[in-house]
Scaffold this active site. Structure first.
Site, PDB file in Angstrom:
ATOM      1  N   GLU A 130     -67.211 -43.392  39.940  1.00  0.00           N
ATOM      2  CA  GLU A 130     -67.018 -44.818  40.244  1.00  0.00           C
ATOM      3  C   GLU A 130     -68.020 -45.143  41.327  1.00  0.00           C
ATOM      4  OE1 GLU A 130     -64.717 -46.518  38.615  1.00  0.00           O
ATOM      5  OE2 GLU A 130     -63.589 -44.887  37.717  1.00  0.00           O
TER       6      GLU A 130
ATOM      7  N   LYS B 118     -61.287 -34.376  49.062  1.00  0.00           N
ATOM      8  CA  LYS B 118     -62.125 -34.423  50.259  1.00  0.00           C
ATOM      9  C   LYS B 118     -62.404 -35.889  50.559  1.00  0.00           C
ATOM     10  CE  LYS B 118     -66.257 -34.829  51.211  1.00  0.00           C
ATOM     11  NZ  LYS B 118     -66.035 -35.732  52.352  1.00  0.00           N
TER      12      LYS B 118
ATOM     13  N   GLU C 151     -77.739 -52.886  46.807  1.00  0.00           N
ATOM     14  CA  GLU C 151     -76.382 -53.171  47.286  1.00  0.00           C
ATOM     15  C   GLU C 151     -76.410 -53.216  48.822  1.00  0.00           C
ATOM     16  OE1 GLU C 151     -73.645 -49.881  46.913  1.00  0.00           O
ATOM     17  OE2 GLU C 151     -72.026 -51.223  46.290  1.00  0.00           O
TER      18      GLU C 151
ATOM     19  N   CYS D 187     -66.515 -52.170  46.545  1.00  0.00           N
ATOM     20  CA  CYS D 187     -67.420 -51.924  45.419  1.00  0.00           C
ATOM     21  C   CYS D 187     -67.489 -53.115  44.472  1.00  0.00           C
ATOM     22  CB  CYS D 187     -66.983 -50.670  44.677  1.00  0.00           C
ATOM     23  SG  CYS D 187     -65.272 -50.733  44.131  1.00  0.00           S
TER      24      CYS D 187
HETATM   25  P1  NAD Z   1     -71.289 -41.736  49.612  1.00  0.00           P
HETATM   26  O1  NAD Z   1     -71.707 -41.406  48.237  1.00  0.00           O
HETATM   27  O2  NAD Z   1     -72.230 -41.505  50.710  1.00  0.00           O
HETATM   28  O3  NAD Z   1     -69.964 -40.924  50.038  1.00  0.00           O
HETATM   29  C1  NAD Z   1     -68.796 -40.932  49.243  1.00  0.00           C
HETATM   30  C2  NAD Z   1     -68.108 -39.572  49.363  1.00  0.00           C
HETATM   31  O4  NAD Z   1     -68.985 -38.575  48.860  1.00  0.00           O
HETATM   32  C3  NAD Z   1     -67.777 -39.150  50.795  1.00  0.00           C
HETATM   33  O5  NAD Z   1     -66.540 -38.465  50.798  1.00  0.00           O
HETATM   34  C4  NAD Z   1     -68.908 -38.204  51.148  1.00  0.00           C
HETATM   35  O6  NAD Z   1     -68.555 -37.273  52.130  1.00  0.00           O
HETATM   36  C5  NAD Z   1     -69.138 -37.535  49.822  1.00  0.00           C
HETATM   37  N1  NAD Z   1     -70.486 -36.976  49.642  1.00  0.00           N
HETATM   38  C6  NAD Z   1     -71.656 -37.415  50.159  1.00  0.00           C
HETATM   39  N2  NAD Z   1     -72.668 -36.630  49.733  1.00  0.00           N
HETATM   40  C7  NAD Z   1     -72.131 -35.680  48.931  1.00  0.00           C
HETATM   41  C8  NAD Z   1     -72.657 -34.599  48.181  1.00  0.00           C
HETATM   42  N3  NAD Z   1     -73.970 -34.325  48.166  1.00  0.00           N
HETATM   43  N4  NAD Z   1     -71.812 -33.841  47.459  1.00  0.00           N
HETATM   44  C9  NAD Z   1     -70.493 -34.114  47.438  1.00  0.00           C
HETATM   45  N5  NAD Z   1     -69.926 -35.122  48.132  1.00  0.00           N
HETATM   46  C10 NAD Z   1     -70.738 -35.900  48.861  1.00  0.00           C
HETATM   47  O7  NAD Z   1     -70.806 -43.226  49.542  1.00  0.00           O
HETATM   48  P2  NAD Z   1     -70.535 -44.217  50.742  1.00  0.00           P
HETATM   49  O8  NAD Z   1     -71.806 -44.868  51.088  1.00  0.00           O
HETATM   50  O9  NAD Z   1     -69.774 -43.557  51.804  1.00  0.00           O
HETATM   51  O10 NAD Z   1     -69.545 -45.256  50.012  1.00  0.00           O
HETATM   52  C11 NAD Z   1     -69.954 -46.507  49.639  1.00  0.00           C
HETATM   53  C12 NAD Z   1     -70.413 -46.529  48.207  1.00  0.00           C
HETATM   54  O11 NAD Z   1     -69.304 -46.256  47.366  1.00  0.00           O
HETATM   55  C13 NAD Z   1     -70.919 -47.883  47.775  1.00  0.00           C
HETATM   56  O12 NAD Z   1     -72.059 -47.745  46.987  1.00  0.00           O
HETATM   57  C14 NAD Z   1     -69.795 -48.438  46.940  1.00  0.00           C
HETATM   58  O13 NAD Z   1     -70.186 -49.401  46.019  1.00  0.00           O
HETATM   59  C15 NAD Z   1     -69.232 -47.217  46.327  1.00  0.00           C
HETATM   60  N6  NAD Z   1     -67.833 -47.387  45.921  1.00  0.00           N
HETATM   61  C16 NAD Z   1     -67.551 -47.523  44.595  1.00  0.00           C
HETATM   62  C17 NAD Z   1     -66.244 -47.737  44.178  1.00  0.00           C
HETATM   63  C18 NAD Z   1     -65.913 -47.895  42.694  1.00  0.00           C
HETATM   64  O14 NAD Z   1     -64.739 -47.834  42.352  1.00  0.00           O
HETATM   65  N7  NAD Z   1     -66.890 -48.099  41.840  1.00  0.00           N
HETATM   66  C19 NAD Z   1     -65.225 -47.817  45.121  1.00  0.00           C
HETATM   67  C20 NAD Z   1     -65.537 -47.682  46.459  1.00  0.00           C
HETATM   68  C21 NAD Z   1     -66.858 -47.461  46.847  1.00  0.00           C
END
Ligand code: NAD
Length: 541
Positions: A278, A205, A410, A312
């Protein structure tokens, strides 16, 4: 800082005036509807509902993406489960060969991939390039090391020679992947490549904002030779589809924010299935007094502003030794001001747009809060709607204090804070401040000293004399976060072993592991005790 000239060399059929191709016959989609339809028909969807995809580049409409229900998620898992049974019977060599074909296909179709990433995310093309590069590196690495990680492993048995132990790596089954928007191609694909190699199927997803890029990835997997049903894509809000994904998965691989990661972890715990998380970071960048300052300033620009800071592992906290502080800052600011800014598809930009109005709000709120509370803007700091609706200048702040939002939270945008340090113990202590532990960079001309310091930094990856790419692109090395930055690792043997169960098969020959030849229990215990003493003397593990 200069705006990219010309602003858009060939932005494609951009819409002039009303941008609603569904209701306005004079408006047009930025992407060919037939091209988009070939991608979106891969979404498992029976709802009849669609969601408009729009580009952060001038808000151009890209297409309509079908949405999945929880029933569709169940359907996706059912198909994946059937495909997985046949896939698990294929040999490691067959799977590795498909990965190598994918490697070639990605390099051949690079322009198409980069165009789509730029349209959907608004990032600069040179930052988009990191994505096919990372997927190709991952495909090659796992193809070439398949037997090393997944081949049957012989271990020492309890009775030397007479107990043979084989450890098999059995696929988990169907892996659920939930991926973010910031690196939409590699985050949707790279973990899954290791899962497929290990004999699993995948249901992914991707984030709603970058579905098309993830769907192109799915199309390329099939073209490379992976069976069609082995990789299922569902679309919709994470909060709605998340529970159904976790309910259907044998293992969950999540990349995103720490807050969502905790929700996923709790749901996986309920089902007693494993997950890797991650998550976010607030990554430190250390400039030691013996650093090559030109090199450090060049690395600082990449660490801070790659993908407009929506990375990230990008750095948001810069700690600079007193002795070189002013000289480093002068170079860092000068390089930042020399950046070419623009949200277009060509190679000319050093930094692209933020992805959305939400990101714009967070980033501007962090800047405004810091300035209101007394921080100084050394460069940048402004929203630039002239370059794109969500464009923010690369911004360097000093005088940031703990009560300001950007001190510990962040930002996930092109905003960094500068701090001085007096000695290295203080630098390490401040680098370890806060809840996160994802990535750090250390610049010093004494590599051995920097590596010693790295062992004291509580981050999952540390780059010496490089921003982030040295660890990120070294696929043999595990990558992931300590503390609130995550659980588990991608890449390396850790990145593929998480998608397997180990199964130990012990074959006993000759003697039984019990009294025999009329030996009493007490005599058997004495014989075994003597054996243990001898084996220890022989140095056996
Ligand atoms: P997010 O957690 O809001 O969303 C990420 C994914 O999770 C999306 O596909 C979203 O639809 C899904 N999601 C959201 N709520 C959910 C739930 N309750 N249940 C299941 N799925 C759900 O993150 P974001 O803000 O879109 O992304 C940015 C964040 O991701 C930043 O904090 C960044 O640091 C982190 N990130 C980490 C890495 C890593 O490798 N450590 C890589 C990329 C991004």
């Amino acid at each position: 800082m200069s705006a990219a000239q010309p602003p858009s060399p060939d932005p494609g059929p951009l819409v002039e005036g009303p941008a609603d191709p569904e209701h306005d016959p004079t408006a047009s989609w930025a992407l060919e509807p037939g091209y988009v339809e070939a991608l979106t028909r891969r979404v498992v969807s029976s709802t009849g509902e669609t969601k408009r995809a729009e580009s952060p580049i001038h808000g151009a409409p890209l297409g309509q993406v079908p949405q999945s229900s929880t029933g569709d998620v169940e359907q996706a898992f059912a198909r994946a489960r059937t495909a997985q049974v046949a896939w698990a019977r294929t040999s490691l060599d067959e799977r590795a060969a498909v990965l190598l074909r994918l490697h070639d296909l990605i390099l051949e179709r690079q322009d198409e991939i980069l165009d789509l990433i730029c349209w959907e995310s608004g990032k600069a093309r040179k930052h988009a390039f990191d994505e096919p590069l990372h997927v190709a590196l991952t495909a090659r690495y796992y193809a070439r090391t398949a037997h090393q990680h997944l081949g049957r492993d012989r271990r020492g048995g309890v009775v030397p020679v007479l107990t043979r132990v084989d450890v098999n790596r059995v696929p988990k089954g169907v892996v659920g992947i939930i991926s973010p928007w910031n690196y939409p191609f590699t985050m949707a694909l790279c973990d899954g490549l290791a899962a497929l190699l290990a004999g699993n199927a995948v249901v992914v997803k991707p984030d709603a904002q970058t579905m098309l890029t993830a769907l192109l990835g799915a199309q390329l997997l099939e073209e490379a030779g992976f069976p069609a049903d082995l990789w299922q894509v569902v679309a919709g809000a994470g909060r709605e589809l998340g529970p159904a994904i976790i309910a259907g998965s044998d293992y969950v691989c999540f990349t995103g924010s720490t807050a969502t990661g905790k929700v996923i972890a709790a749901q996986c715990a309920e089902r007693l299935i494993g997950c890797s998380l991650e998550l976010g970071g607030k990554n430190p960048f250390l400039v030691l007094r013996d650093a090559d300052l030109e090199r450090a300033a060049e690395g600082a620009v990449r660490a801070a502003f790659s993908n407009a800071g929506q990375l990230c592992v990008s750095a948001e906290r810069f700690y600079v030794a007193d002795q070189v502080h002013d000289r480093f800052v002068e170079r860092f600011v000068a390089r930042t001001e020399a950046m070419t800014l623009g949200a277009t598809l060509d190679w000319g930009n050093d930094m692209g747009s933020l992805i959305s109005a939400d990101q714009l709000r967070t980033v501007m709120a962090h800047i405004e809060d810091a300035v209101d509370r007394g921080a100084r803007v050394l460069t940048g700091g402004r929203h630039r709607p002239d370059l794109g609706p969500y464009y923010v200048e690369p911004t360097i702040l000093e005088g940031v204090t703990p009560e300001m939002a950007c001190f510990g939270a962040e930002t996930f945008g092109p905003v960094v804070s500068l701090y001085r340090f007096h000695d290295e113990a203080e630098a390490v202590q401040r680098a370890n401040d806060g809840q996160y532990g994802l990535n750090a960079s250390i610049y010093s001309q004494d590599g051995a000293r920097a590596r010693r310091l790295a062992t004291q930094v509580r981050c999952g990856t540390v780059n010496v004399n490089e921003a982030f790419a040295a660890t990120f692109a070294s696929i043999a090395a595990p990558m992931g976060g300590m503390r609130q930055s995550g659980v588990g690792r991608r890449q390396g043997s850790e990145g593929v072993h998480r998608f397997t169960e180990t199964q130990s098969v012990a074959t006993q020959r000759g003697v039984r592991l019990a009294p025999q030849l009329g030996l009493s229990d007490a005599a058997y215990a004495r014989v075994m005790t003597t054996n243990l003493k001898i084996l220890k003397k022989l140095g056996r593990a």
